[in-house]
Design a protein around this motif. Structure first.
Motif, PDB file in Angstrom:
ATOM      1  N   PHE A 114      -4.920   1.364   6.688  1.00 23.77           N
ATOM      2  CA  PHE A 114      -5.564   0.346   5.854  1.00 23.77           C
ATOM      3  C   PHE A 114      -5.238  -1.059   6.353  1.00 23.77           C
ATOM      4  O   PHE A 114      -6.121  -1.918   6.473  1.00 23.77           O
ATOM      5  N   THR A 115      -3.968  -1.289   6.659  1.00 27.52           N
ATOM      6  CA  THR A 115      -3.545  -2.616   7.107  1.00 27.52           C
ATOM      7  C   THR A 115      -4.151  -2.960   8.462  1.00 27.52           C
ATOM      8  O   THR A 115      -4.627  -4.076   8.673  1.00 27.52           O
ATOM      9  N   VAL A 121       0.838  -1.203   0.000  1.00 26.14           N
ATOM     10  CA  VAL A 121       0.000   0.000   0.000  1.00 26.14           C
ATOM     11  C   VAL A 121       0.870   1.250   0.000  1.00 26.14           C
ATOM     12  O   VAL A 121       0.641   2.185  -0.779  1.00 26.14           O
ATOM     13  N   MET A 149      -7.773   0.788  12.441  1.00 23.98           N
ATOM     14  CA  MET A 149      -7.334   1.905  11.611  1.00 23.98           C
ATOM     15  C   MET A 149      -6.549   2.925  12.443  1.00 23.98           C
ATOM     16  O   MET A 149      -5.491   3.394  12.024  1.00 23.98           O
ATOM     17  N   LEU A 159      -7.779  -3.710   7.975  1.00 22.88           N
ATOM     18  CA  LEU A 159      -7.947  -4.990   7.305  1.00 22.88           C
ATOM     19  C   LEU A 159      -7.809  -6.161   8.283  1.00 22.88           C
ATOM     20  O   LEU A 159      -8.571  -7.120   8.227  1.00 22.88           O
TER      21      LEU A 159
END
Length: 140
Positions: A54-55, A32, A72, A58
């Motif tokens: 994002f990670t 990313v 987040m 996720l």
């Protein structure tokens, strides 16, 4: 010694569970952040913050909306110092990622341009040779 052996046994037994998770986490984070850097054509802290967010989201998505938001925030909080550290290390190396990418892109362009010009000069020489032979046949 017994505590040491117990720790070593548990690391051998359960270490693979954490290793693949860490590997996937780092891979997603790097993909990313690199993707954002290439797309935006610059490397900034916000790229690392977005990649961390994002990670983290996720990996905590399975805990619902609260887990998603918490992941987040947690990922962003750790992505900012990680990105700052990486950028500082690259600047200490003497050349930032952006400068390296620009230099490599410029070198590739110059190499392809030189190759194109050499091919073009060969084509011009062949064209002149062909014209000279045609003129020689007309004169005879």
């Amino acid at each position: 010694q017994s505590a040491h052996r117990a720790g070593l046994r548990s690391f051998i037994r359960y270490g693979w569970r954490w290793s693949w998770r860490v590997t996937v986490f780092v891979t997603v984070f790097n993909m990313v952040s690199t993707g954002l850097s290439v797309y935006r054509d610059k490397t900034t802290i916000s790229n690392f913050a977005a990649a961390g967010g994002f990670t983290g989201a996720l990996f905590r998505m399975n805990l619902g909306l609260q887990g998603l938001a918490g992941g987040m925030v947690f990922g962003t909080a750790f992505g900012i110092p990680a990105g700052g550290l990486l950028m500082a290390l690259h600047s200490l190396a003497g050349e930032s990622l952006q400068e390296k990418r620009s230099r490599e892109r410029r070198e590739l362009y110059e190499r392809k341009l030189a190759e194109w010009q050499s091919r073009l000069s060969v084509t011009e020489v062949l064209g002149q040779t062909e014209n000279n032979t045609k003129e020689g046949l007309k004169m005879e």
